[in-house]
Motif scaffolding. Structure first.
Motif, PDB file in Angstrom:
ATOM      1  N   GLY A  92       0.952  -1.395   0.062  1.00 32.19           N
ATOM      2  CA  GLY A  92       0.093   0.027  -0.145  1.00 32.19           C
ATOM      3  C   GLY A  92       0.876   1.397   0.035  1.00 32.19           C
ATOM      4  N   ASP A  93       2.103   1.302  -0.161  1.00 30.88           N
ATOM      5  CA  ASP A  93       2.996   2.418  -0.048  1.00 30.88           C
ATOM      6  C   ASP A  93       2.918   3.271   0.997  1.00 30.88           C
ATOM      7  OD1 ASP A  93       4.042   2.034  -2.645  1.00 30.88           O
ATOM      8  OD2 ASP A  93       2.846   3.254  -3.673  1.00 30.88           O
ATOM      9  N   MET A  94       3.169   2.348   2.330  1.00 26.95           N
ATOM     10  CA  MET A  94       2.812   2.923   3.479  1.00 26.95           C
ATOM     11  C   MET A  94       4.153   2.756   4.219  1.00 26.95           C
ATOM     12  SD  MET A  94      -0.708   1.035   4.489  1.00 26.95           S
ATOM     13  CE  MET A  94      -0.883   1.496   6.106  1.00 26.95           C
ATOM     14  N   ASP A  95       4.450   3.853   5.085  1.00 27.51           N
ATOM     15  CA  ASP A  95       5.838   3.576   5.893  1.00 27.51           C
ATOM     16  C   ASP A  95       6.080   2.606   6.560  1.00 27.51           C
ATOM     17  OD1 ASP A  95       8.192   4.107   6.910  1.00 27.51           O
ATOM     18  OD2 ASP A  95       7.752   6.094   7.565  1.00 27.51           O
ATOM     19  N   ILE A  96       6.889   1.616   6.543  1.00 31.46           N
ATOM     20  CA  ILE A  96       6.923   0.188   7.455  1.00 31.46           C
ATOM     21  C   ILE A  96       7.633   0.674   8.593  1.00 31.46           C
ATOM     22  CG2 ILE A  96       6.694  -1.304   5.277  1.00 31.46           C
ATOM     23  CD1 ILE A  96       9.652  -1.764   5.533  1.00 31.46           C
ATOM     24  N   ALA A  97       8.342   1.666   8.568  1.00 32.23           N
ATOM     25  CA  ALA A  97       9.071   1.995   9.829  1.00 32.23           C
ATOM     26  C   ALA A  97       8.246   2.696  10.912  1.00 32.23           C
ATOM     27  CB  ALA A  97      10.498   2.830   9.519  1.00 32.23           C
ATOM     28  N   GLU A  98       7.252   3.387  10.301  1.00 28.50           N
ATOM     29  CA  GLU A  98       6.587   4.188  11.313  1.00 28.50           C
ATOM     30  C   GLU A  98       5.203   3.367  11.790  1.00 28.50           C
ATOM     31  OE1 GLU A  98       5.192   6.323  13.470  1.00 28.50           O
ATOM     32  OE2 GLU A  98       5.977   7.731  12.377  1.00 28.50           O
ATOM     33  N   ARG A  99       5.213   3.041  12.886  1.00 31.48           N
ATOM     34  CA  ARG A  99       4.300   2.224  13.702  1.00 31.48           C
ATOM     35  C   ARG A  99       3.382   2.768  14.794  1.00 31.48           C
ATOM     36  NH1 ARG A  99       8.926  -1.305  13.155  1.00 31.48           N
ATOM     37  NH2 ARG A  99       8.481  -2.928  11.706  1.00 31.48           N
ATOM     38  N   ARG A 100       3.715   4.147  14.869  1.00 30.49           N
ATOM     39  CA  ARG A 100       3.124   4.739  16.037  1.00 30.49           C
ATOM     40  C   ARG A 100       2.070   5.543  15.682  1.00 30.49           C
ATOM     41  NH1 ARG A 100       8.301   8.032  18.137  1.00 30.49           N
ATOM     42  NH2 ARG A 100       8.388   8.199  15.748  1.00 30.49           N
ATOM     43  N   ARG A 101       1.967   5.891  14.204  1.00 28.68           N
ATOM     44  CA  ARG A 101       0.878   6.945  13.806  1.00 28.68           C
ATOM     45  C   ARG A 101      -0.021   6.086  12.801  1.00 28.68           C
ATOM     46  NH1 ARG A 101       4.411  12.438  12.280  1.00 28.68           N
ATOM     47  NH2 ARG A 101       5.086  12.633  14.677  1.00 28.68           N
ATOM     48  N   PRO A 102      -1.278   6.289  12.575  1.00 30.36           N
ATOM     49  CA  PRO A 102      -2.087   5.703  11.707  1.00 30.36           C
ATOM     50  C   PRO A 102      -1.757   6.194  10.211  1.00 30.36           C
ATOM     51  CG  PRO A 102      -3.561   6.799  13.370  1.00 30.36           C
ATOM     52  CD  PRO A 102      -2.062   7.275  13.605  1.00 30.36           C
ATOM     53  N   GLN A 103      -1.946   5.311   9.479  1.00 28.06           N
ATOM     54  CA  GLN A 103      -1.549   5.486   7.973  1.00 28.06           C
ATOM     55  C   GLN A 103      -2.799   4.729   7.190  1.00 28.06           C
ATOM     56  OE1 GLN A 103       2.776   4.964   6.710  1.00 28.06           O
ATOM     57  NE2 GLN A 103       2.910   3.753   8.606  1.00 28.06           N
ATOM     58  N   ASP A 104      -2.848   5.194   5.842  1.00 25.52           N
ATOM     59  CA  ASP A 104      -3.680   4.742   4.806  1.00 25.52           C
ATOM     60  C   ASP A 104      -3.100   4.413   3.544  1.00 25.52           C
ATOM     61  OD1 ASP A 104      -6.185   5.323   6.414  1.00 25.52           O
ATOM     62  OD2 ASP A 104      -5.851   7.201   6.081  1.00 25.52           O
TER      63      ASP A 104
ATOM     64  N   ARG B  50     -11.169 -11.562 -11.446  1.00 23.49           N
ATOM     65  CA  ARG B  50     -11.834 -10.334 -10.956  1.00 23.49           C
ATOM     66  C   ARG B  50     -10.908  -9.522 -10.301  1.00 23.49           C
ATOM     67  NH1 ARG B  50     -16.427 -12.117  -7.310  1.00 23.49           N
ATOM     68  NH2 ARG B  50     -16.943 -10.076  -6.952  1.00 23.49           N
ATOM     69  N   LYS B  51     -11.029  -8.190 -10.291  1.00 24.82           N
ATOM     70  CA  LYS B  51     -10.265  -7.468  -9.693  1.00 24.82           C
ATOM     71  C   LYS B  51     -10.776  -6.634  -8.678  1.00 24.82           C
ATOM     72  CE  LYS B  51      -7.274  -3.151 -10.311  1.00 24.82           C
ATOM     73  NZ  LYS B  51      -7.101  -2.003 -11.281  1.00 24.82           N
ATOM     74  N   PHE B  52     -10.119  -6.735  -7.212  1.00 24.30           N
ATOM     75  CA  PHE B  52     -10.598  -6.183  -6.016  1.00 24.30           C
ATOM     76  C   PHE B  52      -9.761  -4.829  -5.738  1.00 24.30           C
ATOM     77  CE2 PHE B  52     -12.352 -10.333  -6.515  1.00 24.30           C
ATOM     78  CZ  PHE B  52     -13.610 -10.078  -5.843  1.00 24.30           C
ATOM     79  N   ASP B  53     -10.103  -3.891  -5.287  1.00 23.55           N
ATOM     80  CA  ASP B  53      -9.407  -2.859  -4.728  1.00 23.55           C
ATOM     81  C   ASP B  53      -9.627  -2.690  -3.408  1.00 23.55           C
ATOM     82  OD1 ASP B  53      -8.885  -1.314  -7.275  1.00 23.55           O
ATOM     83  OD2 ASP B  53     -10.917  -0.386  -7.201  1.00 23.55           O
ATOM     84  N   ILE B  54      -8.270  -2.678  -2.765  1.00 23.79           N
ATOM     85  CA  ILE B  54      -8.125  -3.006  -1.294  1.00 23.79           C
ATOM     86  C   ILE B  54      -7.752  -1.603  -0.479  1.00 23.79           C
ATOM     87  CG2 ILE B  54      -7.111  -4.186   0.686  1.00 23.79           C
ATOM     88  CD1 ILE B  54      -6.853  -6.601  -1.133  1.00 23.79           C
ATOM     89  N   ARG B  55      -8.477  -1.102   0.381  1.00 19.37           N
ATOM     90  CA  ARG B  55      -7.891   0.066   1.115  1.00 19.37           C
ATOM     91  C   ARG B  55      -7.512  -0.474   2.699  1.00 19.37           C
ATOM     92  NH1 ARG B  55     -13.303   2.552   0.860  1.00 19.37           N
ATOM     93  NH2 ARG B  55     -13.529   2.703   3.070  1.00 19.37           N
ATOM     94  N   ALA B  56      -6.213  -0.024   2.638  1.00 16.92           N
ATOM     95  CA  ALA B  56      -5.588  -0.589   4.034  1.00 16.92           C
ATOM     96  C   ALA B  56      -5.659   0.686   5.249  1.00 16.92           C
ATOM     97  CB  ALA B  56      -4.228  -1.017   3.789  1.00 16.92           C
ATOM     98  N   ALA B  57      -5.821   0.551   6.314  1.00 17.79           N
ATOM     99  CA  ALA B  57      -5.652   1.484   7.285  1.00 17.79           C
ATOM    100  C   ALA B  57      -4.996   0.997   8.542  1.00 17.79           C
ATOM    101  CB  ALA B  57      -7.073   1.852   7.685  1.00 17.79           C
TER     102      ALA B  57
ATOM    103  N   LEU C 209      -8.125  -4.073   6.247  1.00 15.99           N
ATOM    104  CA  LEU C 209      -8.563  -3.950   4.848  1.00 15.99           C
ATOM    105  C   LEU C 209      -9.993  -4.030   4.422  1.00 15.99           C
ATOM    106  CD1 LEU C 209      -5.693  -6.718   4.216  1.00 15.99           C
ATOM    107  CD2 LEU C 209      -5.418  -4.288   4.230  1.00 15.99           C
ATOM    108  N   ARG C 210     -10.160  -3.107   3.671  1.00 16.70           N
ATOM    109  CA  ARG C 210     -11.573  -3.196   3.196  1.00 16.70           C
ATOM    110  C   ARG C 210     -11.590  -3.637   1.582  1.00 16.70           C
ATOM    111  NH1 ARG C 210     -16.459  -0.208   3.765  1.00 16.70           N
ATOM    112  NH2 ARG C 210     -16.072  -0.808   5.903  1.00 16.70           N
ATOM    113  N   LEU C 211     -12.027  -4.688   1.215  1.00 20.00           N
ATOM    114  CA  LEU C 211     -12.106  -5.182  -0.202  1.00 20.00           C
ATOM    115  C   LEU C 211     -13.582  -4.744  -0.967  1.00 20.00           C
ATOM    116  CD1 LEU C 211     -10.720  -7.320   1.641  1.00 20.00           C
ATOM    117  CD2 LEU C 211     -11.220  -9.103   0.181  1.00 20.00           C
ATOM    118  N   LEU C 212     -13.004  -4.365  -1.964  1.00 22.35           N
ATOM    119  CA  LEU C 212     -13.990  -3.569  -3.007  1.00 22.35           C
ATOM    120  C   LEU C 212     -14.070  -4.077  -4.425  1.00 22.35           C
ATOM    121  CD1 LEU C 212     -13.534   0.332  -1.839  1.00 22.35           C
ATOM    122  CD2 LEU C 212     -15.386  -1.038  -1.199  1.00 22.35           C
ATOM    123  N   ASP C 213     -15.232  -4.550  -4.848  1.00 22.77           N
ATOM    124  CA  ASP C 213     -15.425  -4.954  -6.312  1.00 22.77           C
ATOM    125  C   ASP C 213     -15.198  -3.835  -7.171  1.00 22.77           C
ATOM    126  OD1 ASP C 213     -15.681  -6.319  -8.691  1.00 22.77           O
ATOM    127  OD2 ASP C 213     -17.782  -6.785  -8.074  1.00 22.77           O
ATOM    128  N   ALA C 214     -13.891  -3.952  -7.598  1.00 20.58           N
ATOM    129  CA  ALA C 214     -13.469  -2.722  -8.656  1.00 20.58           C
ATOM    130  C   ALA C 214     -14.177  -2.423  -9.847  1.00 20.58           C
ATOM    131  CB  ALA C 214     -11.929  -2.675  -9.213  1.00 20.58           C
TER     132      ALA C 214
END
Length: 544
Positions: free
Chosen positions: A222-234, A244-251, A263-268
């Motif tokens: 998800g192109d999130m900072d793996i070194a940052e574990r103290r703050r929320p990221q999306d 089938r393609k599924f878009d996934i939102r990670a928080a 992870l939220r799975l969405l039918d793209a």
């Protein structure tokens, strides 16, 4: 023994040796491919089979064809042991051994210190939670395929974690989960939970460093900072599964035991919304009225309900019934959930100072006919949207409220002028999602006369209700799939006049019922009578 007998003996055993050698080679190929798909790696099964095959070849050269007597039981034993081990680590749908072998699986599982698979995935570090079936392809944010086992820039642990993430997401799609939660617990465990038909269900655990590595691997995707574990990221990424393609939102976010990720799975492709409102479980009367409303040249339709009640999906279904070629349709969303053809879609971006209100002001200068505002969150957005509804546009939007009457008072509470509500709002649709009874195990029963009387149902009109039971097809829940129950309030003359005096919720509800509105509970009871859902489910989703 004569020479001809010796030749015949040699020919027969030679043929048997060749058949066994071919069977051994075929077993090596099958195990290699199956282990790669199920466990994400071929070790140690393929090296063992190949090594023993070479050993028997050398033994037959030294001891003659008598090595066949050892070769046959060894081949059968190894293949049987592998088949049992792989069936212990897949879902029931992916097993290859017949049900009669469950006792053997239990023995093997106990010998290996684990029980036979019960159907719930127990994800591991890239091997124990994998599920046989169509292969899942991970796509990074930029759309490029990504496979941890083939990525040279990742170490072995992260590659195994990517494989673990693949197995978790594969299982989630197979069981129709809408959300996946990876939650750290005490004892260095990562609990995996799926939301299926709106209900959370445990799917197993990932232990040790493998759990942290799995979370990090998903953050890499998800192109999130793996070194940052103290703050929320999306973050966002996508997967391809069975065409089938599924878009996934990670928080991600911190907890007292470590970093959690949802992870939220969405039918793209948005197949369900392309079919319009027909598949959403609306009653005939509500569907007819709603179709008449959405084709008006101007006005506003507000869909209300709690989070996860399908509000945005309903709005997309309504847009799917509008001719996109004859009308200019623009959507403002946070984020874009379904991607539709011939519709202009814009995502809110707070970091770039693109809020609902600012985008809406800009959209009004783009000659729209229909505008979808993902959510009304403040007074400014509500006022601009209502002004648009008064100036020749039809506006679709959502609001978090319990029912239709509460929606009106909520608008008054955030400071919207009464006259603006009277003039702009055409109708309010409240909805909930109820689980559908499993068709293979639902149980009939006769409702009591007291319940029928309290629900206002004539006793002579109903013979049987149905209730949940539970079976393997529905994973023991008694339900499979969901449908909607709806409450449609038309803002008619009586309600407009009532709004002048800032009425109570009950007064608005009473006026709407006089106009023909059916409550959420009444709509739910209609589905109970039809055998679609249960009384318990309707009470669960419609209680105040």
């Amino acid at each position: 023994m004569t020479g001809s007998a010796v030749s015949e003996h040699f020919f027969i055993w030679g043929a048997i040796w060749l058949v066994l050698a071919a069977a051994w080679a075929a077993a090596c190929v099958w195990v290699d491919r199956d282990a790669e798909e199920v466990f994400g790696r071929t070790r140690p099964w393929t090296p063992i089979l190949v090594g023993l095959g070479v050993a028997f070849l050398l033994a037959s050269l030294r001891s003659g064809l008598s090595a066949v007597n050892l070769m046959l039981p060894a081949l059968l034993g190894l293949v049987a042991w592998y088949a049992c081990w792989r069936d212990l680590n897949v879902s029931p749908a992916g097993k290859i051994l017949p049900k009669q072998c469950d006792g053997l699986l239990q023995i093997v599982g106990q010998a290996c210190g684990r029980g036979a698979s019960s159907g719930a995935v127990v994800p591991g570090a890239g091997r124990s939670g994998a599920v046989a079936g169509p292969r899942l392809t991970l796509l990074k944010k930029d759309g490029r395929p990504y496979d941890g086992r083939e990525a040279g820039d990742l170490d072995h642990e992260t590659s195994e974690a990517i494989t673990s993430a693949q197995s978790i997401l594969t299982k989630a799609i197979q069981v129709r989960a809408t959300d996946v939660h990876l939650e750290p617990k005490s004892g260095d465990e990562l609990l995996v939970r799926y939301r299926i038909d709106g209900i959370m269900q445990n799917a197993g655990t990932v232990t040790g460093a493998a759990g942290r590595a799995t979370v990090s691997a998903i953050k890499v995707l998800g192109d999130m900072d793996i070194a940052e574990r103290r703050r929320p990221q999306d973050g966002t990424f996508a997967v391809l599964f069975d065409g089938r393609k599924f878009d996934i939102r990670a928080a991600s976010g911190p907890t007292n035991f470590g970093e959690k990720i949802a992870l939220r799975l969405l039918d793209a492709e948005g197949e369900i919304v392309k079919e319009g409102l027909e598949k959403f479980g609306m009653g005939t009367t509500v569907l007819a009225k709603l179709r008449e409303i959405i084709h008006r040249p101007h006005g506003m339709l507000i869909v209300c309900g709690p989070t996860g009640s399908g509000k945005t999906t309903t709005l997309y279904g309504a847009i799917g019934e509008i001719d996109v070629f004859s009308r200019n349709i623009v959507t403002i969303e946070d984020p874009i959930e379904y991607r539709l053809d011939n519709i202009s879609q814009t995502a809110v971006n707070v970091a770039a100072d693109l809020t609902f209100a600012k985008i809406l002001r800009s959209v009004l200068r783009q000659d729209p006919d229909v505008i979808l505002v993902g959510e009304i969150r403040d007074k400014e957005t509500a006022e601009i949207a209502m002004q648009a509804a008064l100036t020749g546009h039809f506006v679709f939007t959502t609001l978090h409220a319990n029912d239709t009457a509460t929606t009106v008072t909520r608008l008054l509470d955030i400071g919207i002028d009464t006259t603006l509500i009277q003039s702009a709002v055409t109708a309010v649709l409240a909805q909930r999602l109820v689980r559908v009874l499993c068709q293979q195990c639902k149980e009939p029963y006769k409702p009591t006369a007291e319940f029928l009387k309290s629900a206002g149902i004539p006793a002579d009109k109903v013979n049987l209700f149905y209730k949940e039971k539970g079976c393997p097809a529905c994973n023991g829940t008694g339900y499979r799939g969901r449908t909607g129950v709806h409450e449609l309030m038309i803002i008619d003359k009586a309600i407009r006049e009532l709004l002048v005096g800032r009425p109570s919720i009950q007064a608005i509800r009473t006026a709407a019922r006089r106009g023909g509105m059916r409550s959420l509970q009444e709509a739910g009871l209609q589905k109970v009578i039809a055998g679609i859902t249960s009384v318990n489910e309707v009470i669960r989703v419609t209680k105040a």
